[in-house]
Write a protein that holds these residues in place. Structure first.
Motif, mmCIF file in Angstrom:
data_model
loop_
_atom_site.group_PDB
_atom_site.id
_atom_site.type_symbol
_atom_site.label_atom_id
_atom_site.label_comp_id
_atom_site.label_asym_id
_atom_site.label_seq_id
_atom_site.Cartn_x
_atom_site.Cartn_y
_atom_site.Cartn_z
ATOM 1 N N GLN A 1 0.827 -1.211 0.000
ATOM 2 C CA GLN A 1 0.000 0.000 0.000
ATOM 3 C C GLN A 1 0.858 1.256 0.000
ATOM 4 O OE1 GLN A 1 -2.524 -0.507 3.413
ATOM 5 N NE2 GLN A 1 -3.744 -2.134 2.490
ATOM 6 N N VAL A 2 1.913 1.248 0.818
ATOM 7 C CA VAL A 2 2.809 2.405 0.862
ATOM 8 C C VAL A 2 3.528 2.573 -0.474
ATOM 9 C CG1 VAL A 2 4.831 3.394 2.007
ATOM 10 C CG2 VAL A 2 3.111 2.209 3.352
ATOM 11 N N GLU A 3 3.891 1.453 -1.095
ATOM 12 C CA GLU A 3 4.568 1.517 -2.392
ATOM 13 C C GLU A 3 3.671 2.169 -3.442
ATOM 14 O OE1 GLU A 3 6.696 -1.490 -5.651
ATOM 15 O OE2 GLU A 3 5.618 -2.283 -3.914
ATOM 16 N N HIS B 1 4.431 5.692 -5.625
ATOM 17 C CA HIS B 1 4.468 5.784 -7.090
ATOM 18 C C HIS B 1 3.861 7.099 -7.568
ATOM 19 C CE1 HIS B 1 6.208 2.059 -8.396
ATOM 20 N NE2 HIS B 1 5.407 1.335 -7.624
ATOM 21 N N PHE B 2 2.875 7.614 -6.838
ATOM 22 C CA PHE B 2 2.212 8.848 -7.248
ATOM 23 C C PHE B 2 2.946 10.081 -6.725
ATOM 24 C CE2 PHE B 2 -1.205 5.661 -7.317
ATOM 25 C CZ PHE B 2 -1.702 5.867 -8.602
ATOM 26 N N SER B 3 3.372 10.033 -5.471
ATOM 27 C CA SER B 3 4.009 11.208 -4.888
ATOM 28 C C SER B 3 4.933 10.781 -3.755
ATOM 29 C CB SER B 3 2.939 12.190 -4.367
ATOM 30 O OG SER B 3 3.551 13.285 -3.704
ATOM 31 N N MET C 1 13.109 0.829 -0.408
ATOM 32 C CA MET C 1 13.527 2.101 0.172
ATOM 33 C C MET C 1 14.703 2.690 -0.584
ATOM 34 S SD MET C 1 13.164 1.370 4.262
ATOM 35 C CE MET C 1 13.778 3.002 4.665
ATOM 36 N N ASP C 2 15.665 1.846 -0.953
ATOM 37 C CA ASP C 2 16.817 2.335 -1.724
ATOM 38 C C ASP C 2 16.382 2.853 -3.092
ATOM 39 O OD1 ASP C 2 18.419 1.587 0.367
ATOM 40 O OD2 ASP C 2 19.027 -0.321 -0.519
ATOM 41 N N ALA C 3 15.436 2.148 -3.725
ATOM 42 C CA ALA C 3 14.968 2.564 -5.051
ATOM 43 C C ALA C 3 14.270 3.919 -4.983
ATOM 44 C CB ALA C 3 14.027 1.514 -5.629
ATOM 45 N N PHE C 4 13.378 4.073 -4.003
ATOM 46 C CA PHE C 4 12.658 5.345 -3.907
ATOM 47 C C PHE C 4 13.558 6.473 -3.435
ATOM 48 C CE2 PHE C 4 8.798 2.665 -3.915
ATOM 49 C CZ PHE C 4 8.094 3.347 -4.891
ATOM 50 N N ALA C 5 14.561 6.149 -2.628
ATOM 51 C CA ALA C 5 15.535 7.175 -2.247
ATOM 52 C C ALA C 5 16.300 7.663 -3.475
ATOM 53 C CB ALA C 5 16.493 6.621 -1.205
#
Length: 252
Positions: A93-95, A99-101, A175-179
């Motif tokens: 859900q957090v992922e 993806h949007f913001s 987390m690494d990818a979104f960072a």
């Protein structure tokens, strides 16, 4: 083990509420076995024992002490698996939100979930050591049914450890990818702002030169009534040329 009692100490999963949200941790559960009684000691009410108190566990008899202890341990491992699946759903859900913001709030939620998985992994490995020691007890080996149940508990605990490791690895990679995504977005914004600053600095330089207290005869286009318009057009043209050059170099 002492002369007249045995103490079994395991970690059980728990839910704690922080900032109106449920997070997961572990607390110790002590099982004290004497000749006539079994005591369970825990800092808080735990759902591991709730089903026993409600009479919802099949083949549960307090006088069958060894089986009762193993049923508690099996229920404990099952609770870990249940909470791990919930953590996995929460991370999905957090992922989707990220993806949007990408925001700090979602990253903090991922960090909390990662912390819960660390607690679970550490506690499950401690429980694994307890189970390995239990299988060596002669009192359990006397009853084949209890031995089979203990093997089921060990399998369930091992599966929980593997799931916790898998989810922890996925969460860390996420987390690494979104960072990296946030860092790249920041770099793109800074690059665009730098390009805008460079393009806008050209008219600023030209108008600053014309704003200096110099003799009009020395300034280009000062003798014609179209001088101001010519200076503006020259500034715009220079800015467009600079923008086209930077665009060709793929700076934005």
């Amino acid at each position: 083990m002492e002369d007249n009692y045995t103490l079994i100490l395991v970690d059980v999963p728990m839910i704690e509420e922080r900032n109106d949200k449920d997070w997961y941790g572990t607390i110790p559960l002590g099982i004290i076995v004497t000749d006539k009684m079994i005591f369970t000691v825990c800092l808080e009410d735990t759902q591991v024992l709730t089903r026993f108190m409600e009479g919802r566990v099949r083949n549960f008899f307090t006088y069958m002490k060894t089986r009762f202890i193993l049923q508690i341990l099996y229920r404990n491992s099952s609770m870990y698996l249940r909470y791990l699946r919930i953590i996995d759903k929460k991370s999905e859900q957090v992922e989707e939100k990220l993806h949007f913001s990408p925001r700090n709030q979602e990253l903090i939620e991922l960090l909390e979930l990662e912390k819960s998985l660390v607690y679970f992994t550490t506690s499950l490995r401690s429980n694994e050591a307890v189970l390995e020691k239990l299988i060596k007890l002669e009192s359990i080996k006397k009853y084949p049914e209890d031995t089979e149940l203990l093997e089921d508990v060990i399998i369930e605990n091992t599966q929980a450890i593997e799931m916790a490791n898998i989810y922890s690895g996925i969460l860390q990679s996420m987390m690494d990818a979104f960072a990296s995504v946030i860092s790249n977005n920041l770099n793109d914004v800074m690059k665009i702002l730098s390009v805008i600053t460079i393009v806008m600095s050209i008219p600023t330089i030209i108008f600053s030169a014309y704003g200096m207290n110099l003799a009009p005869s020395g300034m280009p286009f000062s003798s014609t009534i179209w001088g101001f318009l010519i200076v503006i057009l020259v500034s715009i043209a220079a800015s467009i040329i600079a923008a086209l050059f930077l665009s060709k170099k793929k700076y934005f």
